[in-house]
Motif scaffolding. Structure first.
Motif, PDB file in Angstrom:
ATOM      1  N   PRO A   1       0.799  -1.045   0.155  1.00  8.50           N
ATOM      2  CA  PRO A   1      -0.177  -0.130   0.010  1.00  8.50           C
ATOM      3  C   PRO A   1       0.802   1.285   0.080  1.00  8.50           C
ATOM      4  N   ASN A   2       1.955   1.273   0.556  1.00  9.93           N
ATOM      5  CA  ASN A   2       2.720   2.458   0.667  1.00  9.93           C
ATOM      6  C   ASN A   2       3.436   2.772  -0.705  1.00  9.93           C
ATOM      7  N   ASN A   3       3.785   1.943  -1.299  1.00  8.38           N
ATOM      8  CA  ASN A   3       4.257   2.061  -2.503  1.00  8.38           C
ATOM      9  C   ASN A   3       3.055   2.698  -3.736  1.00  8.38           C
ATOM     10  N   LEU A   4       2.021   2.021  -3.404  1.00  7.26           N
ATOM     11  CA  LEU A   4       0.833   2.498  -4.144  1.00  7.26           C
ATOM     12  C   LEU A   4       0.607   3.856  -4.051  1.00  7.26           C
ATOM     13  N   PHE A   5       0.640   4.462  -2.735  1.00  6.63           N
ATOM     14  CA  PHE A   5       0.413   5.826  -2.465  1.00  6.63           C
ATOM     15  C   PHE A   5       1.488   6.657  -3.062  1.00  6.63           C
ATOM     16  N   LEU A   6       2.730   6.177  -2.848  1.00  4.21           N
ATOM     17  CA  LEU A   6       3.789   6.851  -3.560  1.00  4.21           C
ATOM     18  C   LEU A   6       3.906   6.946  -5.030  1.00  4.21           C
ATOM     19  N   PHE A   7       3.263   5.900  -5.644  1.00  5.16           N
ATOM     20  CA  PHE A   7       3.109   5.999  -7.089  1.00  5.16           C
ATOM     21  C   PHE A   7       2.179   6.966  -7.558  1.00  5.16           C
ATOM     22  N   ASN A   8       1.115   7.220  -6.784  1.00  4.03           N
ATOM     23  CA  ASN A   8       0.122   7.950  -7.254  1.00  4.03           C
ATOM     24  C   ASN A   8       0.438   9.561  -6.967  1.00  4.03           C
ATOM     25  N   LEU A   9       1.395   9.613  -6.060  1.00  7.80           N
ATOM     26  CA  LEU A   9       2.200  11.038  -5.840  1.00  7.80           C
ATOM     27  C   LEU A   9       3.013  11.225  -7.142  1.00  7.80           C
ATOM     28  N   VAL A  10       3.422  10.278  -7.668  1.00 10.00           N
ATOM     29  CA  VAL A  10       4.382  10.515  -8.849  1.00 10.00           C
ATOM     30  C   VAL A  10       3.426  10.884 -10.001  1.00 10.00           C
ATOM     31  N   ILE A  11       2.258  10.548 -10.153  1.00 12.88           N
ATOM     32  CA  ILE A  11       1.181  10.643 -11.150  1.00 12.88           C
ATOM     33  C   ILE A  11       0.718  12.159 -11.035  1.00 12.88           C
ATOM     34  N   ALA A  12       0.701  12.577  -9.762  1.00  8.61           N
ATOM     35  CA  ALA A  12       0.161  14.038  -9.236  1.00  8.61           C
ATOM     36  C   ALA A  12       1.169  14.929  -9.679  1.00  8.61           C
ATOM     37  N   ASP A  13       2.394  14.370  -9.575  1.00  9.33           N
ATOM     38  CA  ASP A  13       3.543  15.468 -10.101  1.00  9.33           C
ATOM     39  C   ASP A  13       3.482  15.696 -11.438  1.00  9.33           C
ATOM     40  N   PHE A  14       3.394  14.515 -12.107  1.00  7.30           N
ATOM     41  CA  PHE A  14       3.329  14.772 -13.757  1.00  7.30           C
ATOM     42  C   PHE A  14       2.298  15.594 -14.350  1.00  7.30           C
ATOM     43  N   PHE A  15       1.145  15.598 -13.536  1.00  2.29           N
ATOM     44  CA  PHE A  15       0.239  16.199 -14.030  1.00  2.29           C
ATOM     45  C   PHE A  15       0.485  17.808 -14.008  1.00  2.29           C
ATOM     46  N   ALA A  16       1.422  18.217 -12.723  1.00  3.78           N
ATOM     47  CA  ALA A  16       1.897  19.677 -12.710  1.00  3.78           C
ATOM     48  C   ALA A  16       2.909  19.875 -13.778  1.00  3.78           C
ATOM     49  N   LEU A  17       3.842  18.886 -13.677  1.00  3.75           N
ATOM     50  CA  LEU A  17       5.127  19.185 -14.728  1.00  3.75           C
ATOM     51  C   LEU A  17       4.691  19.452 -16.118  1.00  3.75           C
ATOM     52  N   VAL A  18       3.577  18.571 -16.720  1.00  2.63           N
ATOM     53  CA  VAL A  18       3.053  18.803 -17.918  1.00  2.63           C
ATOM     54  C   VAL A  18       2.403  20.209 -18.308  1.00  2.63           C
ATOM     55  N   SER A  19       1.864  20.852 -17.364  1.00  3.78           N
ATOM     56  CA  SER A  19       1.059  21.807 -17.184  1.00  3.78           C
ATOM     57  C   SER A  19       2.004  23.133 -17.107  1.00  3.78           C
TER      58      SER A  19
ATOM     59  N   LEU B   1      -1.819  13.144  -0.584  1.00  2.82           N
ATOM     60  CA  LEU B   1      -1.097  11.883  -0.733  1.00  2.82           C
ATOM     61  C   LEU B   1       0.179  12.014   0.208  1.00  2.82           C
ATOM     62  N   MET B   2       0.855  12.979   0.443  1.00  2.00           N
ATOM     63  CA  MET B   2       1.923  12.957   1.568  1.00  2.00           C
ATOM     64  C   MET B   2       1.500  12.641   2.737  1.00  2.00           C
ATOM     65  N   THR B   3       0.147  13.329   3.105  1.00  2.00           N
ATOM     66  CA  THR B   3      -0.334  13.065   4.214  1.00  2.00           C
ATOM     67  C   THR B   3      -0.772  11.379   4.530  1.00  2.00           C
ATOM     68  N   VAL B   4      -1.355  10.819   3.573  1.00  2.00           N
ATOM     69  CA  VAL B   4      -1.829   9.413   3.615  1.00  2.00           C
ATOM     70  C   VAL B   4      -0.501   8.678   3.725  1.00  2.00           C
ATOM     71  N   VAL B   5       0.686   8.937   3.342  1.00  2.00           N
ATOM     72  CA  VAL B   5       1.749   8.130   3.505  1.00  2.00           C
ATOM     73  C   VAL B   5       2.369   8.390   4.785  1.00  2.00           C
ATOM     74  N   ALA B   6       2.223   9.620   5.226  1.00  2.00           N
ATOM     75  CA  ALA B   6       2.765   9.995   6.632  1.00  2.00           C
ATOM     76  C   ALA B   6       1.882   9.007   7.690  1.00  2.00           C
ATOM     77  N   ILE B   7       0.648   9.081   7.652  1.00  2.00           N
ATOM     78  CA  ILE B   7      -0.278   8.406   8.425  1.00  2.00           C
ATOM     79  C   ILE B   7      -0.143   6.861   8.278  1.00  2.00           C
ATOM     80  N   TYR B   8       0.084   6.468   7.113  1.00  2.00           N
ATOM     81  CA  TYR B   8       0.516   5.039   6.895  1.00  2.00           C
ATOM     82  C   TYR B   8       1.676   4.504   7.636  1.00  2.00           C
ATOM     83  N   ARG B   9       2.640   5.462   7.506  1.00  2.00           N
ATOM     84  CA  ARG B   9       4.151   5.086   8.318  1.00  2.00           C
ATOM     85  C   ARG B   9       3.774   5.303   9.730  1.00  2.00           C
TER      86      ARG B   9
END
Length: 346
Positions: free
Chosen positions: A53-71, A108-116
């Motif tokens: 689950p932790n890696n899945l949350f981090l992967f979604n964070l990567v997707i969120a970053d790409f949305f910003a970078l392409v814009s 997503l950063m908050t979810v990762v912190a809560i999971y940890r």
């Protein structure tokens, strides 16, 4: 009138200042962000042998970053030209992606912190038995939560001016803005403040509890305890550097427009500070890969296995337990806790 003259002065020089400050800052954000997140995406897609689950949350964070970078390249082009040439449709999408990235990254950063936090402080909690499917549901819920308030932005045009003076801004003239735009601006200000204050409180709570928990029980070596504390402090620091300035300037503009509408100097000052904070807002896309390395032992090991041995400092000095690919950091910590409890009972 004097007010109209001031608004013209503010808009003219505000756009000029954006054209000077933001292009180099956003360009650095894009270059560093793309390099780091492309490596992260490669690790997640081709090098990570097992997912949790932790890696899945981090992967979604990567997707969120790409949305910003392409814009951002479209925004950089508009700032360099001095006007927007991509039409109304791309203007709406551009603003939607930029604002959604901030919300998604924070959530997503908050979810990762809560999971940890649950993994370390409450290892027997049912939250730690989350499956990958359940983590996927959580990720979808987070995306719906952060995108839903931004969807109305797509329903309104944010183009101002004509020909070579066309601008794509969400916070331009308030006098001629429709009631819908005024409501959207108000919603954005509320979200900007709430989505910073609430997650920051949760991040601080999780970080302090993790640090105190590890320090009190002295799990593993002292240097590992110190490292965990430094990682927690680093995550909070990155969070505040990237998002605190935007929150403060948003509150400042809000307060001045509501309670001191005649104070043009203060309003102009906070407008300029907002321009500077806008560049810092997207620095998180460049810094998030650091979060991946610190937050996931599986990601860290996959990255080290892909790099030359000379670049993985200290890897050869690690114990077999620390280099095992089948045990997570939280499992090692739990074993240490059980061992210490057993020695105390004896």
């Amino acid at each position: 009138t004097a007010t109209m003259s001031f608004l013209w002065f503010q808009n003219f020089f505000g756009i000029q200042l954006e054209g000077v400050i933001l292009p180099p800052v956003l360009t650095i954000d894009v270059i560093l962000g793309l390099l780091g997140n492309m490596v992260a995406l490669w690790i997640f897609c081709f090098k990570l042998k097992a997912w949790n689950p932790n890696n899945l949350f981090l992967f979604n964070l990567v997707i969120a970053d790409f949305f910003a970078l392409v814009s951002l390249p479209l925004r950089i082009d508009a700032l360099l030209r001095g006007y927007w040439v991509f039409g109304d449709g791309l203007c709406r999408i551009n603003l939607f992606l930029m604002f959604s990235n901030r919300s998604a990254s924070i959530a997503l950063m908050t979810v990762v912190a809560i999971y940890r936090y649950f993994k370390v402080v409450h290892p027997h909690h049912c939250f730690n038995r989350m499956t990958k499917r359940q983590a996927a549901y959580v990720s979808v819920f987070v995306w719906l939560l952060v995108i839903s308030p931004r969807v109305p932005m797509l329903a309104y045009s944010h183009i101002k001016g004509r020909a070579n003076s066309t601008q794509c801004f969400f916070f331009t003239s308030y006098k001629e803005a429709s009631r819908g735009i005024i409501i959207l601006v108000g919603m954005h200000r509320i979200l900007t403040v709430l989505e910073f204050i609430i997650p920051l409180a949760m991040l601080l709570f999780c970080s302090i509890r993790i640090s105190s928990f590890l320090k009190e029980r002295q799990m593993g070596k002292k240097d590992k305890v110190r490292k965990a504390m430094h990682v927690c402090a680093a995550i909070v620091t990155v969070f505040m550097v990237c998002f605190l300035p935007t929150t403060v300037t948003t509150i400042g503009v809000w307060v001045i427009r509501s309670y001191r509408p005649w104070d043009c100097t203060a309003f102009y000052t906070f407008t300029q500070l907002t321009i500077v904070s806008f560049g810092l807002n997207f620095l998180n896309s460049a810094l998030d890969p650091i979060v991946y390395v610190f937050s996931s032992s599986m990601f860290r090991k996959a990255l080290c296995s892909s790099l030359p041995r000379t670049l993985c400092c200290g890897r050869g000095n690690e114990t077999p337990e620390s280099t095992s690919g089948t045990q997570s950091t939280s499992q090692d910590e739990l074993k240490s806790m059980r061992a210490s409890r057993g020695s105390e009972a004896m």
